[in-house]
Write a protein that holds these residues in place. Sequence first.
Motif, short mmCIF file in Angstrom:
data_model
loop_
_atom_site.label_atom_id
_atom_site.label_comp_id
_atom_site.label_asym_id
_atom_site.label_seq_id
_atom_site.Cartn_x
_atom_site.Cartn_y
_atom_site.Cartn_z
N ILE A 24 33.53 33.94 63.43
CA ILE A 24 33.19 33.76 62.31
C ILE A 24 33.08 32.93 61.52
CG2 ILE A 24 32.95 36.12 59.94
CD1 ILE A 24 34.49 38.09 62.01
N GLY A 25 34.37 31.88 61.39
CA GLY A 25 34.48 31.01 60.70
C GLY A 25 35.12 31.78 59.33
N GLU A 32 41.58 30.27 49.93
CA GLU A 32 41.35 29.80 49.05
C GLU A 32 40.44 30.43 48.01
OE1 GLU A 32 42.17 25.51 49.89
OE2 GLU A 32 42.96 25.69 50.77
N ALA A 33 38.86 30.54 48.81
CA ALA A 33 38.28 30.99 47.71
C ALA A 33 38.39 32.72 46.91
CB ALA A 33 37.12 30.72 48.33
N ILE A 34 39.15 33.32 48.42
CA ILE A 34 38.95 34.57 47.82
C ILE A 34 40.11 34.43 46.62
CG2 ILE A 34 40.49 37.32 48.47
CD1 ILE A 34 38.13 36.18 51.32
N HIS A 35 41.84 33.96 46.83
CA HIS A 35 42.59 33.94 46.40
C HIS A 35 42.32 32.83 44.82
CE1 HIS A 35 45.64 33.89 50.22
NE2 HIS A 35 45.68 35.63 49.45
N GLY A 36 41.17 32.24 45.13
CA GLY A 36 41.00 31.50 43.56
C GLY A 36 40.13 31.93 42.88
N CYS A 37 39.64 33.73 42.57
CA CYS A 37 39.30 34.45 42.02
C CYS A 37 39.67 35.79 41.55
CB CYS A 37 38.18 35.21 42.91
SG CYS A 37 38.24 36.20 44.09
N VAL A 38 41.20 35.47 41.90
CA VAL A 38 42.45 36.73 41.32
C VAL A 38 42.03 37.02 39.96
CG1 VAL A 38 44.69 35.16 41.20
CG2 VAL A 38 44.71 37.65 41.50
N ALA A 39 42.06 35.55 38.88
CA ALA A 39 41.88 35.86 37.49
C ALA A 39 41.08 36.39 37.32
CB ALA A 39 42.11 34.82 36.92
N GLN A 40 39.70 36.15 37.71
CA GLN A 40 38.44 36.47 37.24
C GLN A 40 38.77 38.29 37.58
OE1 GLN A 40 38.62 33.55 37.88
NE2 GLN A 40 38.51 32.81 37.11
N SER A 149 31.83 45.75 49.57
CA SER A 149 31.15 44.28 49.39
C SER A 149 29.41 44.56 48.57
CB SER A 149 30.57 44.38 51.49
OG SER A 149 28.88 45.23 51.04
N ASP A 150 28.74 45.28 48.39
CA ASP A 150 27.76 45.29 47.59
C ASP A 150 28.54 45.14 46.52
OD1 ASP A 150 25.01 44.95 47.10
OD2 ASP A 150 25.42 46.88 46.02
N ILE A 151 29.44 46.11 45.46
CA ILE A 151 30.36 46.13 44.53
C ILE A 151 30.84 44.94 44.40
CG2 ILE A 151 31.87 47.02 43.17
CD1 ILE A 151 30.57 49.86 44.20
N LEU A 152 31.85 44.22 45.14
CA LEU A 152 32.14 42.63 45.43
C LEU A 152 31.11 41.71 44.94
CD1 LEU A 152 34.97 43.53 48.50
CD2 LEU A 152 35.44 43.23 45.07
N PHE A 153 30.09 41.91 45.61
CA PHE A 153 29.09 40.95 46.01
C PHE A 153 28.39 40.32 44.92
CE2 PHE A 153 28.48 40.96 51.19
CZ PHE A 153 29.59 40.22 51.35
N VAL A 154 28.29 41.80 43.45
CA VAL A 154 27.41 41.79 42.72
C VAL A 154 28.71 41.32 41.77
CG1 VAL A 154 26.47 43.34 40.79
CG2 VAL A 154 25.64 43.58 43.17
N ILE A 170 31.88 34.45 47.95
CA ILE A 170 31.36 35.66 48.72
C ILE A 170 31.01 35.33 49.42
CG2 ILE A 170 28.66 36.61 48.52
CD1 ILE A 170 28.47 36.21 45.99
N ARG A 171 30.55 34.44 50.47
CA ARG A 171 30.69 33.85 51.76
C ARG A 171 31.89 34.35 52.45
NH1 ARG A 171 29.05 28.66 54.38
NH2 ARG A 171 29.11 30.32 56.57
N ALA A 172 33.59 34.10 51.98
CA ALA A 172 34.78 34.16 52.30
C ALA A 172 35.24 35.73 52.12
CB ALA A 172 35.34 33.73 50.96
N PHE A 173 34.70 36.39 51.33
CA PHE A 173 34.48 37.52 51.06
C PHE A 173 34.22 38.49 51.71
CE2 PHE A 173 36.69 38.43 46.72
CZ PHE A 173 37.66 38.61 47.79
N ASN A 174 32.62 38.21 52.76
CA ASN A 174 31.72 39.02 53.73
C ASN A 174 32.62 39.07 55.23
OD1 ASN A 174 29.31 39.82 54.37
ND2 ASN A 174 28.72 37.38 55.46
N LYS A 175 32.82 37.24 55.21
CA LYS A 175 33.62 37.04 56.54
C LYS A 175 34.73 38.27 56.79
CE LYS A 175 32.71 32.46 56.77
NZ LYS A 175 33.35 30.85 56.97
N LEU A 176 35.59 38.37 55.50
CA LEU A 176 36.86 38.40 55.78
C LEU A 176 36.36 40.73 55.79
CD1 LEU A 176 39.81 39.32 54.95
CD2 LEU A 176 39.72 39.61 53.06
#
Length: 199
Positions: A24-25, A32-40, A149-154, A170-176
């Motif tokens: 999937i890649g 890092e992208a997923i961990h980087g959004c923890v504060a938000q 996934s939809d709730i997270l993406f929005v 969003i792409r990182a979460f999609n893959k996960l």
Amino acid sequence: MKQIEEAVLEVDIQARYEFLAEFIGFTAADSEAIHGCVAQLAPLIPQIVDKTYEKLLSYDATARHFVPRQHGFDGPLPESTEALHANAEQIQFRKEHLSRYLMSLVGRAYDAKMVIYLDMVGKMHTPKAGNKEIDVPLVQMNALMGLLSDILFVTIADFDWTTDKQIKTIRAFNKLLWIQNDLINRHYQGVAATNDCSA
């Protein structure tokens, strides 16, 4: 052409995860992208959980799974699906589990322990783990993951970020979540369809 020992993927959860992540890649940059959004994202998890359970409790097919005693819950049980409501003790108990799951996604390293945890998320919704009376059909698990996934993406799309950062996250979460979905689906292998028209 890379050679894959397919039989190993059915018995070695780490090998399965590594194959999925590579194919999937899902890379370190995605982690890092997923961990980087923890504060938000972390402050919004209660809202995400509430939206998820509002949907789960709006269908009898999904609500019925919250009537039997949940594994680890010792409080009073609802008498029926009609008695279920968002503030019921057992629903609050399950909401806490979903909150911890979402926090794990954004806060934990994607190491061997996390792979086992992601796999257990699938197993615990079948009679193979937890309460043997709780057997959530695969179609409902797929629906839940699609909803999450939809709730997270929005939610991420509403962050005051650059478009590039939003897309990467969003792409990182999609893959996960596709990896997670496979680790759910694998526990349903061999389950025969009950409405096979060819029978």
